[in-house]
Write an enzyme that holds these catalytic residues in place. Structure first.
Site, short mmCIF file in Angstrom:
data_model
loop_
_atom_site.label_atom_id
_atom_site.label_comp_id
_atom_site.label_asym_id
_atom_site.label_seq_id
_atom_site.Cartn_x
_atom_site.Cartn_y
_atom_site.Cartn_z
N TYR A 1 53.14 14.35 29.68
CA TYR A 1 51.71 14.16 29.40
C TYR A 1 51.21 12.84 30.01
CZ TYR A 1 47.51 13.95 26.37
OH TYR A 1 46.23 13.88 25.86
N LYS B 1 48.28 12.40 32.76
CA LYS B 1 47.06 11.64 32.45
C LYS B 1 46.92 10.40 33.34
CE LYS B 1 45.34 14.33 29.29
NZ LYS B 1 44.12 15.08 29.59
P1 NAP Z 1 42.68 20.75 21.55
O1 NAP Z 1 41.97 20.59 20.25
O2 NAP Z 1 44.10 21.18 21.55
O3 NAP Z 1 41.82 21.76 22.48
C1 NAP Z 1 42.29 22.06 23.75
C2 NAP Z 1 41.26 22.85 24.51
O4 NAP Z 1 41.77 23.06 25.84
C3 NAP Z 1 40.98 24.22 23.91
O5 NAP Z 1 39.62 24.51 24.04
C4 NAP Z 1 41.82 25.15 24.79
O6 NAP Z 1 41.24 26.44 24.96
C5 NAP Z 1 41.74 24.44 26.13
N1 NAP Z 1 42.84 24.81 27.03
C6 NAP Z 1 44.17 24.59 26.86
N2 NAP Z 1 44.85 25.07 27.92
C7 NAP Z 1 43.93 25.60 28.77
C8 NAP Z 1 44.00 26.24 30.03
N3 NAP Z 1 45.18 26.43 30.64
N4 NAP Z 1 42.85 26.65 30.62
C9 NAP Z 1 41.64 26.46 30.02
N5 NAP Z 1 41.53 25.85 28.82
C10 NAP Z 1 42.64 25.43 28.20
O7 NAP Z 1 42.66 19.40 22.40
P2 NAP Z 1 41.73 18.09 22.23
O8 NAP Z 1 42.42 17.16 21.30
O9 NAP Z 1 40.33 18.49 21.99
O10 NAP Z 1 41.88 17.46 23.70
C11 NAP Z 1 40.90 17.63 24.70
C12 NAP Z 1 41.27 16.74 25.88
O11 NAP Z 1 41.32 15.38 25.45
C13 NAP Z 1 42.65 17.03 26.48
O12 NAP Z 1 42.61 16.86 27.87
C14 NAP Z 1 43.53 15.99 25.84
O13 NAP Z 1 44.68 15.73 26.60
C15 NAP Z 1 42.58 14.81 25.78
N6 NAP Z 1 42.95 13.80 24.79
C16 NAP Z 1 43.01 14.12 23.46
C17 NAP Z 1 43.38 13.12 22.55
C18 NAP Z 1 43.45 13.39 21.06
O14 NAP Z 1 43.86 12.46 20.33
N7 NAP Z 1 43.08 14.54 20.57
C19 NAP Z 1 43.67 11.83 23.00
C20 NAP Z 1 43.61 11.56 24.36
C21 NAP Z 1 43.23 12.55 25.24
P3 NAP Z 1 41.64 27.77 24.09
O15 NAP Z 1 41.69 27.38 22.66
O16 NAP Z 1 40.53 28.71 24.43
O17 NAP Z 1 42.96 28.25 24.62
#
Ligand code: NAP
Length: 248
Positions: A156, A160
């Site tokens: 990851y 990133k």
């Molecule tokens: P999440 O709640 O797990 O949601 C992930 C989203 O990505 C869902 O809408 C999922 O769609 C979609 N997705 C996953 N694989 C996919 C694919 N192959 N093609 C298209 N869509 C896909 O994640 P989140 O926490 O909101 O994170 C969103 C972004 O922020 C990510 O890039 C993550 O790395 C980044 N981020 C998150 C955090 C954190 O603390 N949460 C921190 C730093 C960065 P479906 O449900 O329709 O499959």
């Protein structure tokens, strides 16, 4: 305040979590939004319905962003139904955590294919369309882990950190065409992705946040909306940390 009035946005992974908040926030500021999802069709439809209720146009578009073919179809569908995006938000992402010594090639590849290659495919396709408009905003989700590393997330963090590199390179390629390219690096945000952490891991994380609270998807969405707006027209190639001070 309609700072995105008349703009068309495509948000990947907008069915849940941060992507959902971004899609709704961009619509709240006036944009029409294409809601990409991979597996969560019903949730994506709920987001689109909320956007429509705000008086904006919305569509849902299924695509696994790790497939170039599916990304090509997605950009075509969005252009046909909503119009060429002015704003692309590369938000879709996954984790497959493991210590480096135990990590399989499959775990490594899956995360790189989605978080890095998928972002590359979307950047490339959006850039081609935006060049014709000589206008665009490309914003990608990096992470504090891409800037500082994290035990158990070598795949990851590579992806990133790669998003940061791609953001800076693409910003240099597209600056003369009126297209800005930036990244947002969230810290610890309350979504399904972090719900899997143990209470001990969550408590340890909290001790590292100077602002003393876990981030909410809306915290990230507001930074993305700013970068997507004309208020940020002199900002490109940057990474904005939205992490409650975790990375200080
Ligand atoms: P999440 O709640 O797990 O949601 C992930 C989203 O990505 C869902 O809408 C999922 O769609 C979609 N997705 C996953 N694989 C996919 C694919 N192959 N093609 C298209 N869509 C896909 O994640 P989140 O926490 O909101 O994170 C969103 C972004 O922020 C990510 O890039 C993550 O790395 C980044 N981020 C998150 C955090 C954190 O603390 N949460 C921190 C730093 C960065 P479906 O449900 O329709 O499959």
């Amino acid at each position: 305040m309609d700072m995105l009035e008349g703009k068309i946005a495509l948000v990947t992974g907008a069915s849940r979590g941060i992507g959902r908040a971004i899609a709704l926030t961009l619509a709240g500021y006036g944009a029409d939004v294409a809601v990409n999802y991979c597996g969560s069709r019903e949730k994506a439809q709920e987001v689109a319905d909320e956007i429509t209720a705000l008086g904006r146009r919305a569509m849902i578009v299924q695509a696994d962003i790790s497939s170039q073919e599916e990304c090509e179809r997605m950009f075509k569908e969005v252009a046909d139904q909503l119009g060429v995006p002015d704003i692309l938000v590369n938000n879709a992402g996954i984790t497959r955590d493991n210590l480096a010594m135990r990590m399989s090639e499959e775990e490594f590849d899956k995360v790189l294919d989605t978080n890095l290659k998928g972002t590359f495919f979307c950047m490339k396709l959006a850039a081609k369309q935006m060049l014709r408009k000589r206008y665009g905003r490309i914003i990608s989700l990096s992470s504090i882990v891409g800037l500082h590393g994290n035990a158990g997330q070598i795949n990851y963090s590579a992806a990133k950190a790669g998003v940061v590199g791609m953001t800076k390179s693409l910003a240099k390629e597209l600056a003369s065409r009126g297209i800005t390219v930036n990244a947002v690096a969230p810290g610890y945000v309350e979504t399904d992705m972090t719900a899997v952490l143990t209470d001990v891991q969550k408590a340890a994380m909290m001790t590292q946040i100077p602002l003393g609270r876990i981030g909410q998807p809306q915290d990230i969405a507001e930074a993305v909306a700013f970068l997507a707006s004309d208020k940020a027209s002199y900002i490109t190639g940057q990474v904005i940390s939205v992490d409650g001070g975790m990375g200080i």
